[in-house]
Design an enzyme around this catalytic site. Structure first.
Site, PDB file in Angstrom:
ATOM      1  N   CYS A  44       0.914  -1.224  -0.121  1.00 47.57           N
ATOM      2  CA  CYS A  44       0.022  -0.147  -0.052  1.00 47.57           C
ATOM      3  C   CYS A  44       0.900   1.221  -0.206  1.00 47.57           C
ATOM      4  O   CYS A  44       1.762   1.383   1.087  1.00 47.57           O
ATOM      5  CB  CYS A  44      -0.731  -0.007   1.167  1.00 47.57           C
ATOM      6  SG  CYS A  44      -1.966   1.638   1.352  1.00 47.57           S
ATOM      7  N   CYS A  80      -1.199   3.269  -6.579  1.00 43.83           N
ATOM      8  CA  CYS A  80      -1.941   2.618  -5.562  1.00 43.83           C
ATOM      9  C   CYS A  80      -2.256   1.099  -6.045  1.00 43.83           C
ATOM     10  O   CYS A  80      -2.276   1.115  -7.176  1.00 43.83           O
ATOM     11  CB  CYS A  80      -3.331   3.273  -5.237  1.00 43.83           C
ATOM     12  SG  CYS A  80      -4.396   2.622  -4.411  1.00 43.83           S
TER      13      CYS A  80
END
Length: 258
Positions: A74, A187
């Site tokens: 992440c 992302c």
């Protein structure tokens, strides 16, 4: 000496499954535990302090399950919490950052026009500001937060092509795409949209992400520590999620199968 202890991988939700798959493809003998924190997704609109607290809670869960290393799959959690985690744990903490360097290097020395798509928190954190500063004098770097792309996946609308395409147009139509060289998928959720991006932008635009590089880094870190799993080990995959909504595990298995 080898170690069949698991690699712990976590994300704010389901996007990091794409990283887990890349690691599994490169290191098929490794046992992997993936933890999606969908109960608290998205991280990208939270404060740095909130993301640090949530990341530490997940890390503690993975360490309790015997993780020999933790991969922060992440970009947002890496930006907010990686330094804190490294100062708190003795095992390797491997983070991610938007693949801006890769996008610029693909220009072979020529100035590049790059759009970095990511969460709001990733793009406003000091970590990305420092990364961008390294390249902004030579290259044109555009920052584009895309929070709805996270929501679409977490809410099970990924196969709604009309919704996805309308969202991508909302984020990208303002850019002169004919002059863009690369789009960075900053992302891990966004990597699942690669085909959608590909269909929308001109063919010369490269679409890059950091998943493969992260997997290689995991391999190198474990090899240096002599902790790669035995070649006789049949790697196992465990998918966990903090949400009590049974649909989240269905979605986890769906994204693992892609």
């Amino acid at each position: 000496m080898t170690s069949n202890a698991p690699i712990g991988i976590f994300d704010s939700g389901l996007g990091g499954i794409s990283v887990a798959k890349e690691i599994h493809a490169l290191l098929p003998h490794e046992n992997i535990i993936f933890y999606g924190d969908s109960a608290h997704a998205p991280y990208g609109v939270r404060s740095t302090e909130d993301v640090q607290k949530l990341s530490m809670n997940v890390a503690n869960t993975l360490i309790e399950q015997g993780a020999k290393a933790i991969v922060i799959a992440c970009n947002t959690a890496t930006s907010a919490a990686a330094e804190l985690m490294r100062s708190s744990y003795s095992i390797p903490i491997i983070g991610m950052e938007p693949a801006l360097k890769l996008a610029c290097d693909l220009g072979a020395g020529q100035p590049q026009h790059v759009i970095v798509t990511a969460t709001e928190l990733t793009l406003r954190e000091k970590k990305f500001a420092a990364l961008m500063e390294r390249f902004a004098q030579t290259h044109t770097i555009e920052k584009q937060p895309c929070p709805e792309l996270v929501d679409i996946i977490e809410n099970g609308y990924f196969e709604d092509a009309d919704r996805v395409n309308a969202t991508l147009h909302h984020y990208l139509d303002a850019y002169p795409l004919d002059s863009v060289n690369s789009i960075v998928l900053g992302c891990t959720h966004f990597t699942y949209y690669r085909d959608y991006f590909r269909a929308l932008v001109p063919q010369h635009v490269r679409i890059v992400d950091g998943n493969e590089g992260t997997a290689r880094h995991v391999r190198d870190v474990l090899a240096e520590r002599d902790e790669l799993a035995s070649n006789n080990n049949e790697g196992t995959i465990i998918l966990l999620n903090s949400s009590d909504d049974p649909r989240m595990m269905e979605l986890s298995n769906y994204f693992w199968s892609l």
